[in-house]
Write an enzyme that holds these catalytic residues in place. Structure first.
Site: not given
Length: 532
Positions: A21, A24, A115, A347
């Protein structure tokens, strides 16, 4: 202005012809400024095709081995013209084969072979709107956000294959392309998507934000792309308990850095094959980092544990300090869960008086996080009105780092107690007065029998800094103690069958036991006191 130069034409044409593409292509050509990536996809493709029009003739001239004579020049030109339309109609593919010839194949080239569609439809406004709709519907309160993405690990394999292809072609022109010269996919994706998300939601993207929006992508069609790496580099793929697959991005990158180029080429096509479908979105998730609330609590009941008292799955008492405070915080902050911590613990039968005991509560994934100081005061009042067993003061929002003040130097801190003590022998006032003169008494305490099931066996040296006695009657007196934090007071009184030495019983030469115990103060100067 189009970002590619004449020197990029050959690489751009090569990548486009093999199914890559435009965005890219920019990455592999080292385009590192944001604007070109942000253009709409169709506009990018048109601009790229215009830029490459002059490349057709050059490409024909550069083919080292001419095609057979039966292929007419016109057919060759028709094949190159098909490049212009391959990403628009998806009906033609032109690829350069190893011998330099050009072949046309029927395949769908709409999806980028590098991609897998990430820099195509998943960058467009339509997809970003879907993400933002999910964010707005999540119910989270936020003023900024961090946006994170998780890509399939096979993208790294495909990028490696494309890099080897481009590097080989550039090598023919005496040029080089390092892995670091390629713009990272995540970087390019963020350049495009961050402004769109910020504009849609009306808040800035901030890498330090506690609110995270994450998108996880997958691509089932190419999931086996990574598998050959495990055969060649088995030591890079070791199972981990918290990972569903050994093919993590880190493991794949480690293998790609290790594998030889020739071995990679034998196992994986360069260029990578074009897929039929784009990535799928596995999940879009919103999450908020934990927020922390601190304060001090007083406990007035002798029948209330600090934390839920559950033995063998059975609850012994109906509530606890932790729950009486946290239930209100969970509801108001709309959090998923919480973690309670405090400076020590008492406690079930011990009261905590004075200024109270410092505590902090981590609220996990809260949906509401912004409160005024008045709202926090009202929340504190709500907690205090809900029970007569506890009271909370100095309630406030704090940072994760600030909680460290509660724990740091914990054993060097001091605590003050008040104990009502019984003796088997009758005593007079003069029999207890000597205790007032004892200062910084060192005692050795073997882990008490009553906590041995949850604490390791050890002998701990503790210091009784001071004592003050007050006579009650011939079998009872009250003892006020200031001790090192972590001292077991009950055992210091009765001796725990000789496991604490010395003890009140041995010091007075009597059998002593503790009737009541109160914590009078916990000397930790945190959290900061607030005005009522």
């Amino acid at each position: 202005m189009f970002p590619l130069a004449e020197e990029n034409k050959h690489v751009a044409q090569l990548l486009l012809s093999t199914g890559t593409c435009p965005r890219c292509i920019f990455r592999f050509c080292g385009v590192d400024f944001h604007a070109p990536y942000k253009l709409p996809y169709k506009e990018l493709l048109n601009e790229l095709q215009k830029f490459l029009e002059t490349e057709k003739d050059e490409l024909i001239l550069e083919v080292p081995n001419p095609p057979p004579k039966k292929i007419r020049l016109q057919e060759l030109e028709d094949g190159i013209d098909g490049i212009d339309n391959l990403s628009q109609n998806g009906e033609g593919r032109v690829s350069i084969i190893e011998d330099g010839s050009i072949a046309s194949k029927n395949s769908n080239l709409n999806v980028c072979n590098v991609c897998l569609g990430i820099l195509q439809e998943f960058c467009e406004k339509e997809f970003i709107k879907k993400v933002c709709q999910k964010v707005e519907a999540s119910g989270f309160e936020f003023t900024n956000l961090v946006f994170s993405v998780s890509f399939p690990p096979q993208l790294s394999v495909r990028e490696h294959a494309a890099w080897l292809l481009v590097k080989q072609e550039m090598g023919k022109q005496s040029l080089s392309l390092g892995r670091n010269d390629i713009v990272q996919l995540k970087e390019a994706y963020k350049w495009i998507t961050h402004p769109l998300i910020s504009e849609e939601l009306g808040v800035p993207i901030d890498g330090k934000s506690l609110f995270e929006v994450s998108v996880v992508f997958a691509h089932p069609e190419t999931v086996e792309d990574c598998h050959f790496l495990r055969v060649i580099c088995p030591d890079c793929f070791k199972p981990a308990k918290n990972k569903q697959s050994v093919f993590t991005r880190m493991a794949v990158m480690k293998a790609l850095n290790k594998i030889k180029e020739e071995d990679f080429r034998k196992q994986f096509p360069c260029p990578p094959n074009s897929p039929k479908a784009v990535c799928t979105v596995l999940e879009i998730e919103c999450a908020h980092g934990a927020v922390f609330v601190a304060g001090r609590y007083n406990k007035y009941s002798r029948n209330l544990p600090q934390t839920p008292w559950i033995i063998d799955g059975e609850r012994k008492l109906e509530s606890s300090v932790e729950e009486l405070i946290s239930d209100h915080l969970l509801a108001v902050f709309k959090a998923e869960s919480f973690n309670f911590s405090s400076s020590g613990r008492e406690d079930v039968d011990v009261r905590t008086l004075g200024n109270g005991r410092p505590f902090a509560i981590e609220l996990v994934n809260p949906h509401r996080v912004h409160f005024t100081s008045q709202e926090i005061k009202e929340l504190q009042q709500k907690i205090n009105n809900s029970s007569n067993k506890i009271q909370v003061r100095d309630l406030q929002l704090v940072t994760r780092e600030a909680i460290g003040h509660m724990k740091e130097g914990e054993e060097e801190k001091t605590k003050s107690y008040s104990a009502l003590i019984w003796t088997n022998n009758a005593i007079q006032k003069k029999d207890i007065e000597f205790l007032n003169d004892i200062k910084d008494l060192k005692i050795d305490q073997k882990t008490p029998l009553r906590v041995l099931h949850r604490r390791p066996l050890a002998v701990r040296t503790r210091i009784i800094h001071s004592m003050e006695s007050r006579y009650v009657d011939e079998h009872h007196f009250r003892l006020y103690l200031k001790t090192q934090a972590g001292t077991y007071i009950k055992e210091f009184v009765h001796g725990d069958f000789g496991r604490t030495k010395p003890n009140i019983g041995s010091l007075m030469n009597v059998t002593a036991d503790i009737i009541e115990l109160d914590v009078e103060s916990v000397d930790v100067d945190w959290p900061p006191a607030l005005d009522d």
